[in-house]
Scaffold this motif. Structure first.
Motif, mmCIF file in Angstrom:
data_model
loop_
_atom_site.group_PDB
_atom_site.id
_atom_site.type_symbol
_atom_site.label_atom_id
_atom_site.label_comp_id
_atom_site.label_asym_id
_atom_site.label_seq_id
_atom_site.Cartn_x
_atom_site.Cartn_y
_atom_site.Cartn_z
ATOM 1 N N SER A 24 0.823 -1.216 0.000
ATOM 2 C CA SER A 24 0.000 0.000 0.000
ATOM 3 C C SER A 24 0.851 1.258 0.000
ATOM 4 C CB SER A 24 -0.912 0.014 1.244
ATOM 5 O OG SER A 24 -1.752 -1.116 1.270
ATOM 6 N N ARG A 82 -3.238 5.292 9.470
ATOM 7 C CA ARG A 82 -3.823 5.079 8.147
ATOM 8 C C ARG A 82 -3.478 6.209 7.176
ATOM 9 N NH1 ARG A 82 -10.272 4.615 7.676
ATOM 10 N NH2 ARG A 82 -10.110 6.895 7.890
ATOM 11 N N PHE A 85 -4.210 7.379 2.812
ATOM 12 C CA PHE A 85 -4.847 7.132 1.520
ATOM 13 C C PHE A 85 -3.969 7.646 0.386
ATOM 14 C CE2 PHE A 85 -8.553 7.249 4.333
ATOM 15 C CZ PHE A 85 -9.246 6.121 3.902
ATOM 16 N N ARG A 144 -10.420 0.214 7.503
ATOM 17 C CA ARG A 144 -10.121 0.411 6.087
ATOM 18 C C ARG A 144 -11.244 1.150 5.342
ATOM 19 N NH1 ARG A 144 -5.921 -1.957 3.637
ATOM 20 N NH2 ARG A 144 -4.662 -3.419 4.839
ATOM 21 N N MET A 163 -13.217 3.516 3.282
ATOM 22 C CA MET A 163 -12.798 4.565 2.360
ATOM 23 C C MET A 163 -13.454 5.881 2.750
ATOM 24 S SD MET A 163 -10.679 4.989 -0.039
ATOM 25 C CE MET A 163 -10.382 3.254 -0.406
ATOM 26 N N ARG A 192 -8.480 5.229 -9.308
ATOM 27 C CA ARG A 192 -8.622 4.357 -8.135
ATOM 28 C C ARG A 192 -7.972 5.009 -6.927
ATOM 29 N NH1 ARG A 192 -4.313 0.719 -6.767
ATOM 30 N NH2 ARG A 192 -2.479 0.985 -8.101
ATOM 31 N N SER A 193 -8.223 4.431 -5.769
ATOM 32 C CA SER A 193 -7.586 4.859 -4.529
ATOM 33 C C SER A 193 -7.344 3.635 -3.668
ATOM 34 C CB SER A 193 -8.468 5.871 -3.784
ATOM 35 O OG SER A 193 -9.687 5.257 -3.388
ATOM 36 N N TYR A 194 -6.443 3.758 -2.739
ATOM 37 C CA TYR A 194 -6.200 2.657 -1.805
ATOM 38 C C TYR A 194 -5.678 3.232 -0.495
ATOM 39 C CZ TYR A 194 -1.340 2.968 -3.609
ATOM 40 O OH TYR A 194 -0.100 3.396 -4.002
ATOM 41 N N CYS A 195 -5.716 2.415 0.542
ATOM 42 C CA CYS A 195 -5.216 2.864 1.837
ATOM 43 C C CYS A 195 -4.313 1.795 2.431
ATOM 44 C CB CYS A 195 -6.354 3.207 2.797
ATOM 45 S SG CYS A 195 -7.188 1.785 3.526
ATOM 46 N N GLY A 196 -3.489 2.223 3.346
ATOM 47 C CA GLY A 196 -2.599 1.311 4.057
ATOM 48 C C GLY A 196 -2.351 1.835 5.453
#
Length: 380
Positions: free
Chosen positions: A42, A219, A221, A280, A282, A308-312
């Motif tokens: 991520s 966290r 994003f 997690r 969004m 797109r998007s993602y988180c870690g």
């Protein structure tokens, strides 16, 4: 029977395994998921010296930067020595950046406002200046972890490297006080030493051994744009607020503009930080804020689509330093975790230094600031 068991197949664990195998040790890497299945997968792939305050972490970052450039000879993980440009919105912030750069004592160039577009032609108007750090670089983090493991396994007659994926660590094996292996969902694995490289879950692994590491998830994003036909952004570019956010202890949401292109043509947009456990969910408001900050820095992004998007989760330690070295509370246990958002950048130095510890060599960097027991009352 292995010389070393590494718990965690992210980039830090992969670097630990790589350098241990190259030092002649037999290594087994254990992970409950796939390679790079946690924080590494991520990440943005940042290799930075620019965002480090003078002190132990910057020393670690300088060593790691040199090691990444050596590792780049292996190829296959999109190493880009692109440099980083930190920009200031006001004259006062530019003075602060200038002061920080002078104290860091790493290679840099002060960039006046009228020269910013020599570095980044599409930057917004009205910025007060910046500092350019040529050592800043980027890798594709999942590819980097995989390549480190594969090259560690090809240690040319020195050590060996084996993977056991899908094996969750459930406990430790001991002979007396000393750890001699791990218990996993796929059976026991024996070894002379165990390295806890479990990233955000490093505190949970440490607890299985009966020791406390105050590692918490933080966290973040990332937005990813559609591939662009032309190179819009040449370097890693971020505002000075990013440096402040990295050093912050706040649990609440903090965002700053961080923008960079990738070899595939996409643009990565960050960065956010907040401590919300392992939630997690969004957050559209956070993504909207990131997009707005990126457009304010690069107005040409206004007409670019985010695809797109993602988180870690960054493994956060209260003093913002990673935990590296032998745990004096539990013989046979070593730690390589708690790097927060710098794990990809600091991975080679971490693995290299632990290999030196495991082979009885003098370490290139003093590990006392990173000692695992520094949070206990006895060490205060």
């Amino acid at each position: 029977m292995s010389d070393v068991i590494v718990v965690g197949a992210g980039v830090v664990g992969a670097a630990c395994a790589y350098y241990a195998a190259r030092a002649g040790l037999d290594v087994t890497v254990v992970d409950r998921g796939p390679v790079a299945g946690g924080t590494t997968g991520s990440g943005e792939g940042n290799i930075l010296v620019s965002d480090k305050e003078p002190g132990p972490e910057l020393e670690l970052a300088v060593l790691s930067n040199r090691l990444w450039r050596e590792l780049a000879g292996h190829g296959g993980f999109e190493f880009e020595a692109k440099g980083g440009l930190v920009v200031a919105e006001t004259g006062e912030v530019q003075r602060q950046l200038t002061g920080l750069a002078a104290k860091q004592e790493v290679e840099h160039t002060l960039v006046p406002a009228d020269s910013l577009r020599d570095y980044e032609p599409h930057l917004a108007d009205g910025l007060a200046g910046g500092v350019f750090y040529p050592q800043d670089a980027q890798v594709q983090p999942m590819l980097a972890a995989a390549r480190l493991l594969s090259h560690g396994a090809e240690s040319f007659g020195r050590g060996t490297l084996r993977l056991r994926l899908g094996a969750a660590v459930t406990g430790f094996i001991r002979e007396g006080d000393r750890i001699t292996g791990v218990r996993t969902s796929q059976g026991d694995v024996l070894g002379d030493a165990v390295i806890n490289a479990a990233g955000t879950w490093g505190g949970e692994v440490a607890a299985l051994a009966g020791v406390d590491l105050p590692i918490l998830p933080r966290r973040g994003f990332i937005l990813v744009t559609e591939p662009l036909a032309e190179l819009l952004i040449r370097h890693k570019v971020y505002t000075a607020a990013y440096v402040t956010n990295v050093a912050s202890d706040s649990e609440g949401l903090e965002t700053s503009a961080v923008v960079e292109a990738t070899p595939s043509g996409t643009v990565l947009i960050g960065a956010s930080r907040e401590r919300v456990g392992f939630d997690r969910t969004m957050s559209v408001p956070v993504l909207a804020r990131l997009a707005a900050q990126a457009v304010a820095l690069f107005p040409a992004l206004r007409d670019v689509r985010a695809i797109r998007s993602y988180c870690g989760f960054r493994p956060y330690c209260p003093d913002h330093l990673p935990v590296i070295g032998a745990d004096p509370r539990v013989p046979g246990l070593y730690h390589a975790c708690g790097h927060e958002g710098a794990g990809i950048g600091l991975a080679p130095a971490t693995g290299h230094l632990l290999a030196q510890v495991l082979t009885g060599s003098e370490t290139d960097v003093d590990l006392r600031p990173f000692r695992p027991d520094r949070f206990s009352e006895e060490s205060l």
